[in-house]
Design an enzyme around this catalytic site. Structure first.
Site, PDB file in Angstrom:
ATOM      1  N   HIS A 181      12.359  -3.744   6.361  1.00 18.13           N
ATOM      2  CA  HIS A 181      11.173  -2.892   6.447  1.00 18.13           C
ATOM      3  C   HIS A 181      11.197  -2.006   7.689  1.00 18.13           C
ATOM      4  CE1 HIS A 181       6.742  -2.308   5.570  1.00 18.13           C
ATOM      5  NE2 HIS A 181       6.779  -1.944   6.831  1.00 18.13           N
ATOM      6  N   ALA A 229      -2.094  17.571   4.587  1.00 20.35           N
ATOM      7  CA  ALA A 229      -1.943  18.791   3.787  1.00 20.35           C
ATOM      8  C   ALA A 229      -1.461  19.888   4.723  1.00 20.35           C
ATOM      9  CB  ALA A 229      -3.280  19.177   3.161  1.00 20.35           C
ATOM     10  N   ASP A 288       4.040   3.370   5.284  1.00 22.28           N
ATOM     11  CA  ASP A 288       4.922   2.682   4.336  1.00 22.28           C
ATOM     12  C   ASP A 288       5.501   3.614   3.277  1.00 22.28           C
ATOM     13  OD1 ASP A 288       3.737  -0.771   4.083  1.00 22.28           O
ATOM     14  OD2 ASP A 288       4.628   0.382   5.709  1.00 22.28           O
ATOM     15  N   HIS A 295       0.850  -1.191   0.000  1.00 24.91           N
ATOM     16  CA  HIS A 295       0.000   0.000   0.000  1.00 24.91           C
ATOM     17  C   HIS A 295       0.882   1.236   0.000  1.00 24.91           C
ATOM     18  CE1 HIS A 295       0.507  -0.505   4.421  1.00 24.91           C
ATOM     19  NE2 HIS A 295       0.103  -1.723   4.202  1.00 24.91           N
ATOM     20  N   ASN A 320      -0.690   7.614  15.029  1.00 23.75           N
ATOM     21  CA  ASN A 320      -1.673   7.829  16.092  1.00 23.75           C
ATOM     22  C   ASN A 320      -1.140   8.959  16.972  1.00 23.75           C
ATOM     23  OD1 ASN A 320      -3.189   7.584  18.591  1.00 23.75           O
ATOM     24  ND2 ASN A 320      -3.922   5.632  17.796  1.00 23.75           N
TER      25      ASN A 320
END
Lengths: 715, 602
Positions: free
Chosen positions: B134, B426, B339, B24, B315
């Site tokens: 990762h 944004a 990711d 994703h 979070n």
């Protein structure tokens, strides 16, 4: 905690080490390749044996058709209260592909004829103002009387084989008295879909592309037989007579791109290219015998997998006045690319025609054989008289096709045979303005499919003859195709909306993909000039203002520009319905010895060309690549198999005001032998897009911009 | 004079491209001599939300932004190890009860082309490829851009290869980890299970759970504690009897449902107090566990600085609690902590491997790393159509004044300026702005554009110099990654959450001069240096990227005015075809890159 797992989920356990070891092994190419083949052969449980089919689109998205829903017919759904079928609002994005009918009534007062078909049955480029369904209905009414018969139009643009079967089943819910199917053009991908990947790979490995072509033809036939029998049996069981209108192809005018041959065994591509070069020279010298000879050798080498040789043979036969041989070569050209996953226009192949005829003979299908009908009608090879493009019909073509269909329908209803040529006179005809729109849209459509200037110009001229007011639309087209802002954000698009040409609004503003359109805009300008309207000056000025490389850096690989080069293969992309669409290169590949590009220059402004290119893997080191600007200024670059970037200056004297042409000539690739075909077969199994054509060179970027150094020096 | 071939001035810089892709939020970034020059997510170009396909367009953008050709690229870094990941996936299949569909998916993964192959065949890249772990990519994406000379590093996500949580430290160029928690035990998957149970999309809806929490009471913490058992040191375990992601296409099990005593919420259905209590309790549990682990980490790495990354690091409520109540003095969370940010971390690790030195040690000051409009592009867009617009070229003060006038009138403004942000927020480049003092503004923006759940607050942008006067904030927070209490005397109903908190972005002239100027003018006229700032996109769409995207969103939505660089278009100035243009773009086929009901394990 209770453990309900039969294996321990504890990731610190021994299974983790096992899993990691298996993963390391699976990461080895040999192991992964073996697993791919085993899977492709259906060895692993859960896979249907031999039926693994690669899926198209990014990330393996599948294209499946909805399950038959007994309340649906196409985009219409049965209402519980009234029983009528109403267009579904949630399918609004598809409405424009179907007839513009909000409702289909469950009304048994009239005899009901249902027309099912593809875009040819939609009357593409005439629709919605004039359609085959309207033509058919007008003929039937003229014989049976108003209020006695209706034609329900279920034709859909882009209807595919499986969708046609679904629609044929669903159509019975509308209680037809007769069903007319006008289809056979959109079955291009049928051979691929049904073929198991191992079959494809084996065919390529053992017999090259010619073997792949044979496999595709066989699979295609199988698909057609299945489809026709399924529909015929269903309709026989329901006692609904079936008329099948078999489409024809524009043999006379349509030209598939002249391309290189695909990879040939034993490195024979070089020989093929030599024959092609000789054939072109022969044609230029009007030595048709020599040209024929060369073309025959090409076909012998490529075993009919390229259209190029057949086109040359057809031209030679035509000049010799041999109509039958010309037709045969044109049909072979049409059929040549049945194996290719690259996008091509819809068409009925010879195998389609043959199979439909064979199935019709067995009964249950009343076949209207348009190829034979058109042949009898014109005594010539079908061309622009009957076709707007590759398969869509002119008004005359529609009237003939529907008259023939009506003849069968009337015989079913009345037992009386009405000759189609008499019925054709009863057919509704489009208004002049509607026909003019269709002509103009045909010019655009032909241009966007790389057809020659002469054909595009023909349609532009016809359009203006029928409706001189179209000149306004043509002027707007020049503007919207050249401007940098999106089409619908241009003032010219707003003007088009205000003009009384609804078909043009629909096609141009909904479906238009902006391209440099060199051929189209030249044809438009020349056609306008012929009636005293000068748009050449405006076009030239607009090109400079909006597209000059001296003002805006231009990436020549951008689809807008490269659409006007002659790399048709790379441009047309891959059929959406085809599999094998994964892992395509995101850079340009030259499938011919020459790559042509265009850009807009400005007088007095020097430019710089930045080229990043390489030779394909396996090519000899230090190949020489030449770059020629406007047919005279030339540089030679030494290029290897690693990406190299060069700046090439184009001084003021070398740059033309307006369109400039660059030709990149690549060195001949080494003989391919079997290894290229083996690689292609391996890629098929690996779900990677295979290279079926030799690659001469590769370009990662090719930009043109103003030459800062020259400007600084002159400042 | 004839054309000449000039010596190509090859870039002498160390150019490293970082790539994340496949599961994703694909993204690409460019480090030049260790400096972050460009970064963008593929979804912004493809217009496919959460696009996971290989970032071809983002790749080309990075080359262009760096003035490079592909031959100038020194190294491509890929953000995770596909072999290690495959090991975890194979392990899942070894469970005897794994359904056939799952096994087929694993076989898919084995036989599909590897990332290195795609990088070579699809992008055409021929040079050095570095594959990085990762979670190390996550850790690097935070640490190397934090500006800290040393730090403790905590990464928490759903899962990468095997680890789901890692504990590490960074000092100078060195970055390593000393402990990890492996799949299937995952705080990220725990939270995603709650997300799915509450009827929100996994990988998208976690933010909503966080936003819903303040409406609830922590009455279910004890019950939820059965899901996660805290173990000594950095360890914890999920009780897998409550989770079904190992086998099914569902995150939670029947036991999970029985534990909570109510069926899962159907998507889009009404949210009840029960759901809010679940959200609150889940949030409290997450915060408690994280805080314990943060304290543990400090016991092992007694630095004053903490870096966090991984999806759970988004979070912000939990982050803020860790900072306020935890032992660390400073916290850095890289804005694209999910990711997509792995691309940054991977590139940074490759830089260290190639140079044996750290990338640039300056703290990441802004994330305006995406494409902007070409010179003259917007002007050409305006003049090509019959839009009625105002031209404020060479007159920024007037542009600012006009915009503030509209804001004060209660208008909703689409604000498109400069280079696009990298990451999910944004931050004044691709934003929708409004007056935060207006009590109707939240509902208005929801109705016009966002169509989001009513409980979700919008976030404020505030002048950095005045942030402390209006929020319980004593430092710059430019990325909307911290939560704090609103202390402003003026009510700010549109950006204040039900518990009095907000998630502000502090804005400085240094990082975004025009946005700062706008806030300054708004303050001068109203006494309030704060604006509502939400992302410029319709619901379900990626944030706008290009000027044309902005125009499309403007036309489709009910936004009152569009500020497009130096030009302003009012709603009344929109030509009719702009709406058709926007609808035409809207109807393009869109695929979500992320599974809706379950975490993308395959």
């Amino acid at each position: 905690m209770d453990r309900k797992y039969s294996c321990s989920p504890d990731a610190s356990g021994p299974l983790k080490a096992v899993a990691n070891r298996l993963a390391r092994m699976a990461a080895l190419d040999e192991v992964a390749n073996a697993l791919r083949e085993l899977r492709a052969f259906g060895v692993f449980p859960g896979q249907e044996n031999g039926d693994t089919v690669l899926t198209a689109g990014a990330e393996g998205q599948s294209h499946s058709h909805p399950q038959d829903d007994c309340r649906r017919v196409g985009i219409w759904e049965k209402q519980t209260d009234s029983g009528h079928f109403v267009r579904r609002a949630d399918m609004i994005e598809e409405w424009h592909l179907w007839a513009n009918a909000g409702r289909i009534f469950v009304n048994r007062a009239k005899r009901r004829v249902i027309l099912i078909g593809e875009s040819v049955a939609r009357g593409y480029l005439f629709d919605p103002q004039y359609t085959p369904a309207k033509a058919l209905e007008s003929i039937l009414i003229s014989q049976l009387g108003p209020g006695e018969v209706e034609v329900v139009d279920l034709a859909k643009t882009n209807l595919l084989l499986e969708q046609m079967k679904t629609l044929a089943r669903a159509a019975l819910r509308l209680q037809p008295d007769v069903v007319v199917i006008f289809a056979g053009n959109n079955w291009l991908g049928a051979g691929f879909r049904s073929a198991a990947v191992p079959e494809l790979a084996t065919a390529v490995r053992e017999s090259g592309i010619a073997g792949l072509k044979r496999l595709m033809e066989a699979n295609h036939k199988e698909c057609v037989v299945d489809a026709v029998r399924e529909i015929r049996d269903l309709y026989e069981a329901n006692r609904v007579p079936l008329v099948w209108v078999m489409p024809e192809f524009n043999l006379g005018d349509w030209r598939d791109p002249s391309t290189n041959a695909p990879c040939l065994p034993d490195g024979r591509n070089r020989e093929w290219l030599e024959h092609w070069a000789n054939a072109r020279e022969a044609l230029a010298n009007r030595d048709f015998e020599w040209a024929s000879d060369c073309a025959r050798k090409m076909v012998e080498l490529d075993q009919g997998t390229s259209a190029t040789g057949f086109h040359i043979l057809a031209e030679c036969s035509q000049r010799a006045g041999d109509l039958e041989r010309t037709r045969a070569h044109m049909e072979s050209a049409r059929d040549a690319l049945i194996w290719s996953p690259f996008m091509k226009t819809p068409r009925p192949y010879s195998v389609t025609h043959k199979t439909l005829r064979e199935e019709a003979v067995k009964g249950g299908v009343d076949l209207v054989d348009l190829p034979r009908l058109f042949r009898a009608h014109t005594s010539a090879i079908p061309d622009r008289r009957l076709f707007l493009d590759y398969c869509h019909l002119t008004a005359e073509g529609i009237q003939i096709a529907m008259a023939a269909a009506a003849s069968r329908v009337l015989r079913i209803f009345t037992g009386v045979t009405h000759p189609w040529h008499a019925l054709a006179r009863q057919s509704a005809a489009p208004a002049r303005s509607v026909e003019a729109e269709a002509m103009f849209l045909a010019a655009i459509h032909n241009a966007h499919w790389r057809q020659p200037y002469e054909l595009v110009r023909h349609f532009c001229q016809r359009a203006l003859e029928l409706a001189p007011d179209l000149a306004n639309v043509m002027s707007c087209l020049i503007d919207i195709q050249t401007k940098r802002a999106p089409v619908l954000m241009c003032k010219s698009a707003e003007r088009i909306v205000e003009l009384p040409f609804p078909s043009i609004q629909q096609y141009l503003l909904r479906w238009n993909y902006r391209q440099f359109d060199r051929v189209l805009l030249d044809a438009v300008v020349d056609s306008l000039s012929a009636i005293g309207i000068d748009q050449r000056t405006q076009l030239n000025a607009l090109r400079i203002e909006e597209r000059s490389a001296a003002r805006y850096p231009v990436e020549l690989l951008d689809a807008y520009y490269s659409s006007s080069c002659e790399q048709q293969l790379a441009q047309l992309g891959v059929e959406e319905e085809m599999p094998l669409a994964n892992i395509r290169a995101d850079y340009y590949k030259a499938y011919s010895p020459e790559s042509k590009f265009v850009f807009v220059g400005e007088s007095g402004r020097a430019l710089s060309l930045f080229l990043t290119c390489r030779l394909p893997a396996g090519a000899a080191e230090n190949g020489s690549v030449s770059l020629e600007l406007n047919g005279r200024d030339k540089v030679e670059l030494s290029v290897g198999t690693g990406w190299q970037s060069r700046e090439i200056t184009a001084p003021v004297e070398a740059v033309k005001n307006g369109i400039n042409e660059i030709v990149v000539r690549w060195p001949s690739p080494g003989p391919h032998g079997r290894e290229r075909l083996e690689e292609a077969a391996d890629d098929l199994l690996a779900n990677v897009f295979p290279e079926f054509y030799p690659v001469f060179g590769e370009i990662h970027s090719f930009t043109v911009t103003r030459q800062a150094a020259a400007e600084a020096a002159n400042a | 004079m004839s054309p000449q071939i000039l010596e190509w001035r090859r870039s002498k810089r160390l150019n490293i491209i970082g790539i994340s892709a496949g599961y994703h939020d694909s993204a690409c970034c460019l480090l030049q001599d260790g400096e972050l020059v460009a970064a963008a997510q593929e979804e912004r170009f493809s217009r496919i939300k959460n696009d996971k396909s290989f970032p071809k367009q983002a790749f080309r953008y990075c080359l262009q932004a760096g003035g490079l050709t592909i031959s100038d690229v020194s190294c491509v870094a890929f953000y995770e190890d596909p072999t290690l990941k495959l090991g975890r996936q194979v392990w899942m299949a070894l469970d005897g009860d794994t359904p056939q569909g799952r096994r087929d998916a694993i076989l898919d993964r084995i036989v599909c082309p590897r990332p290195e192959s795609i990088i070579r065949r699809s992008l055409g890249y021929q040079g050095r490829i570095e594959v990085t772990d990762h979670h190390l990519s996550h850790a690097a994406s935070a640490y190397y851009f934090s500006g800290f000379p040393d730090a403790a590093v905590l990464t928490v996500d759903g899962v990468g290869e095997w680890p789901t949580t890692t504990y590490g430290s960074g000092r100078g160029r060195e970055l390593g980890r000393f402990e990890q928690v492996d799949f299937p035990h995952s705080l990220g998957l725990y939270y995603s299970a709650i997300t799915a149970y509450l009827g929100f999309e996994v990988n998208e809806g976690e933010y909503k759970v966080m936003g819903l929490a303040p409406y609830g009471n922590p009455t279910l913490v004890d019950r939820l504690s059965k899901l996660v058992q805290v173990e000594p040191k950095g360890d914890y375990k999920l009780d897998l009897n409550y989770f079904d992601f190992m086998r099914q296409d569902r995150m939670y099990s029947d036991e999970f449902i029985a534990l909570l005593g109510q069926p899962p919420r159907r998507p889009e259905s009404e949210l009840t107090q029960f759901h809010m209590d679940v959200a609150r309790s889940a949030q409290v549990l997450l915060e408690d566990v994280l805080l314990q682990k943060v304290r543990y980490l400090h016991s092992r790495v007694p630095s004053e600085n903490l870096c966090m990354a991984g999806g759970v690091a988004l979070n912000v409520v939990a982050n803020s609690k860790c900072l306020k109540e935890g032992p660390f003095k400073r916290l850095f969370v890289q804005p694209a902590a999910g990711d997509a940010g792995g691309a940054l971390g991977s590139a940074a690790i490759a830089h260290v491997r190639l140079t044996e030195g750290p990338p640039s040690r300056a703290k990441l000051k802004h994330v305006y790393l995406g494409p902007g409009s070409a010179p003259g592009e917007v002007a050409q867009l305006m003049t090509s159509s019959s839009a009625r617009y105002r031209d404020f070229r060479n007159d920024e003060p007037s542009l600012i004044r006009y915009t503030v006038d509209r804001l004060i009138e209660g208008k909703v403004i689409g604000w498109y300026q400069g280079r696009m942000e990298f990451g999910p927020r944004a931050l004044g480049a691709r934003s929708i702005l409004a007056d935060p003092r207006n009590p109707e503004m939240r509902d208005r923006i929801n109705g016009l554009v966002k169509m989001r759940e009513a409980f979700r607050p919008f976030a404020p942008a505030v002048l950095e110099s005045m942030a402390g006067e209006h929020f319980d904030l004593d430092h710059a927070s430019p990325f909307m990654l911290e939560v704090c209490q609103v202390t402003c005397r003026q009510p700010l109903p549109a950006v204040t959450h039900v518990d009095g908190s907000a998630r502000p972005q502090t804005v400085s002239r240094e990082s975004n001069p025009r946005f700062a100027a706008l806030l300054e003018e708004f303050y001068r006229r109203t006494g309030c240096p704060i604006l509502l700032n939400t992302s410029f996109n319709m619901r379900g769409e990626p944030i706008v990227c290009s000027a044309v995207d902005a125009v499309n969103c403007f036309a489709l939505s009910g936004i009152d005015a569009l500020v497009l660089e130096d030009f302003i278009v009012e709603r009344s100035g929109i030509p009719p075809l702009w709406d058709l243009q926007a609808r035409r773009m809207d109807m393009r086929k869109q695929d979500s890159g992320v599974g809706h009901l379950v975490y993308t394990l395959f």
